[in-house]
Design a protein around this motif. Structure first.
Motif, mmCIF file in Angstrom:
data_model
loop_
_atom_site.group_PDB
_atom_site.id
_atom_site.type_symbol
_atom_site.label_atom_id
_atom_site.label_comp_id
_atom_site.label_asym_id
_atom_site.label_seq_id
_atom_site.Cartn_x
_atom_site.Cartn_y
_atom_site.Cartn_z
ATOM 1 N N UNK A 232 0.977 -1.244 -0.010
ATOM 2 C CA UNK A 232 -0.066 -0.012 0.094
ATOM 3 C C UNK A 232 0.969 1.244 0.053
ATOM 4 N N UNK A 233 0.335 2.420 -0.766
ATOM 5 C CA UNK A 233 0.925 3.606 -0.790
ATOM 6 C C UNK A 233 0.607 4.312 0.738
ATOM 7 N N UNK A 234 1.516 4.341 1.676
ATOM 8 C CA UNK A 234 1.366 4.823 2.882
ATOM 9 C C UNK A 234 1.875 6.284 2.922
ATOM 10 N N UNK A 235 1.366 6.920 4.093
ATOM 11 C CA UNK A 235 2.042 8.308 4.179
ATOM 12 C C UNK A 235 3.422 8.124 4.453
ATOM 13 N N UNK A 236 3.943 7.184 5.158
ATOM 14 C CA UNK A 236 5.390 7.022 5.233
ATOM 15 C C UNK A 236 6.168 6.890 3.678
ATOM 16 N N UNK A 237 5.439 6.068 2.691
ATOM 17 C CA UNK A 237 6.099 5.993 1.430
ATOM 18 C C UNK A 237 5.852 7.357 0.618
ATOM 19 N N UNK A 238 4.907 7.834 1.136
ATOM 20 C CA UNK A 238 4.816 9.364 0.445
ATOM 21 C C UNK A 238 5.796 10.198 0.662
ATOM 22 N N UNK A 239 6.048 10.209 2.021
ATOM 23 C CA UNK A 239 6.875 11.370 2.566
ATOM 24 C C UNK A 239 8.448 11.005 2.150
ATOM 25 N N UNK A 240 8.529 9.709 2.121
ATOM 26 C CA UNK A 240 9.794 9.148 1.572
ATOM 27 C C UNK A 240 10.193 9.400 0.334
ATOM 28 N N UNK A 241 9.316 9.395 -0.594
ATOM 29 C CA UNK A 241 9.237 9.965 -2.113
ATOM 30 C C UNK A 241 9.574 11.293 -2.188
ATOM 31 N N UNK A 242 8.861 12.237 -1.331
ATOM 32 C CA UNK A 242 8.968 13.601 -1.414
ATOM 33 C C UNK A 242 10.453 14.048 -0.854
ATOM 34 N N UNK A 243 10.823 13.404 0.382
ATOM 35 C CA UNK A 243 12.162 13.603 0.882
ATOM 36 C C UNK A 243 13.315 13.443 -0.203
ATOM 37 N N UNK A 244 12.907 12.398 -0.858
ATOM 38 C CA UNK A 244 14.001 12.007 -1.960
ATOM 39 C C UNK A 244 14.101 13.000 -3.365
ATOM 40 N N UNK A 245 13.060 13.735 -3.481
ATOM 41 C CA UNK A 245 13.115 14.752 -4.475
ATOM 42 C C UNK A 245 13.519 16.062 -3.818
ATOM 43 N N UNK A 246 13.087 16.157 -2.672
ATOM 44 C CA UNK A 246 13.727 17.366 -1.820
ATOM 45 C C UNK A 246 12.111 18.279 -1.557
ATOM 46 N N UNK A 247 11.207 18.246 -2.486
ATOM 47 C CA UNK A 247 10.237 19.027 -2.514
ATOM 48 C C UNK A 247 9.006 18.643 -3.639
#
Length: 407
Positions: A32-47
């Motif tokens: 599942x695409x959890x909030x944790x995975x969402x934040x990991x993706x955003x942190x990877x791109x920086x913004x």
């Protein structure tokens, strides 16, 4: 001092692998695409870059979809606009207006300080504190006393005597307060207008921490930038977070000197490249995804062409009769290469994702591309809460794609 001779040589293919491998593509349908995975993706791109164009969906929703697949938009909204405990993002000037991880707030305090001194902002915003100090102080006092407010809430009919791009002095003063970090966006209305409040009321103690020294913060941003880009020129690193040119040059030189960046000779690049010392250029990365114009991979045209051999131009502001591909065109990447472009619109009245035009890239085979592209368009339709895909049959590839939609 930057070394004269690059430490290593990187092939064009390895540079592409580094660039894609750094961007956090992880479309694992088994999880599942959890909030944790969402934040990991955003942190990877920086913004996540923010933009008001809504012909498909708001731009900041799409990079997460491109990297992780279908997810619940409400989760990202809560991370963006939730209460102090739920909120993990704040809005500020990153690449452009962006949603940025709260833990990175301190990395932008130098930019806020510059803005307060009238540096690094648009001319009218920089001068408003000198021209209308009582207006700026009055708005800040109003927010501190009475709570969240939008610029339009403070307007008096007929009182907007000074206009700039249609902005009144009140809106300009509010933008100064936002840019200088004295207020923060608590939410955006359906019209996309910001509603402002004091930072400490929105992100809590993070807003009250002692500012990081300017040079240290900029080095941290460059570390984030090279982690997100994989490989980059000095200009790439500067543009990713919109660093001042002189500052970026100095920080990159310092980081090469102390070993935080490795200088490399990149096949086909006119300028030296930089990468993390621990980066693995032999690691393969071949994602398949649709990308909006505001995806971090698409931000800089020269970088896109340099790495992917793909010439891309946002045609939103081009007169309709002069557009080559369409109004809101999403490039389609298949196995790490750009193979097609689709001009998309969410037809909310009809409940369908409308493909207004589709173009196959030179040298690509429609039979290899169309099926997977249609699968991704179907997935995008579901993500947007639409019931299906409608392809307008125009050029030969659009006709072929439309036929695949009926299979």
């Amino acid at each position: 001092m930057i070394i004269d001779k690059p430490a290593i040589s990187i092939s064009a293919g390895q540079a592409r692998n580094l660039a894609l491998g750094a961007q956090g593509f992880d479309p694992d349908d088994s999880r599942p695409v959890t909030k944790r995975r969402i934040m990991k993706a955003i942190r990877q791109t920086g913004m996540l870059q923010v933009d008001s164009v809504n012909v498909l969906t708001r731009a900041h929703y799409m990079p997460v979809f491109s990297r992780l697949g279908v997810y619940d938009i409400a989760d990202l909204d809560q991370l963006t606009w939730g209460n102090a405990r739920q909120r993990k993002l704040f809005e500020y000037w990153g690449h452009e207006a962006s949603m940025i991880p709260v833990e990175d707030y301190g990395l932008y305090r130098w930019r806020m300080a510059d803005a307060a001194d009238g540096k690094g902002t648009w001319g009218r915003i920089a001068s408003v504190i000198k021209d209308h100090p009582e207006l700026v102080r009055g708005i800040l006092d109003r927010i501190a006393k009475d709570g969240p407010v939008a610029a339009s809430d403070l307007e008096q009919k007929g009182a907007s005597s000074s206009k700039w791009w249609g902005w009144s002095s009140t809106k300009t003063a509010m933008e100064f307060l936002f840019w200088s970090g004295q207020v923060m966006a608590r939410k955006r209305r359906s019209s996309f207008e910001r509603v402002y409040d004091l930072p400490e009321r929105i992100i809590g103690d993070a807003a009250l921490q002692v500012p990081m020294p300017r040079a240290d913060a900029q080095r941290a941003l460059i570390r984030n930038g090279i982690a997100a880009m994989g490989v980059a020129t000095e200009a790439d690193l500067r543009k990713y977070f919109r660093l001042p040119t002189a500052d970026a040059k100095a920080r990159v030189a310092e980081m090469v000197e102390d070993g935080a960046l490795l200088q490399a000779d990149i096949e086909g690049w006119k300028q030296p490249g930089y990468l993390c010392p621990h980066a693995n250029p032999r690691r393969r990365a071949k994602p398949t995804a649709l990308m909006v114009p505001f995806d971090p991979i698409m931000w800089e045209r020269d970088r896109v062409e340099r790495i992917f051999g793909f010439n891309y131009r946002i045609e939103i502001y081009v007169p309709a009769e002069k557009r080559q591909y369409g109004y809101y065109v999403l490039p389609f990447m298949q196995n790490g290469a750009f193979v097609a472009r689709v001009d998309l619109k969410s037809d909310r009245q009809q409940g369908v994702l409308r493909v207004q035009n589709a173009h196959l890239e030179d040298g690509c085979d429609a039979t290899d591309v169309a099926g997977e592209l249609m699968a991704h368009l179907g997935r995008l339709s579901r993500f947007l809460g639409l019931t299906g895909v409608d392809v307008v049959a125009g050029n030969p590839f659009s006709v072929y794609l439309a036929a695949q939609n009926k299979v």
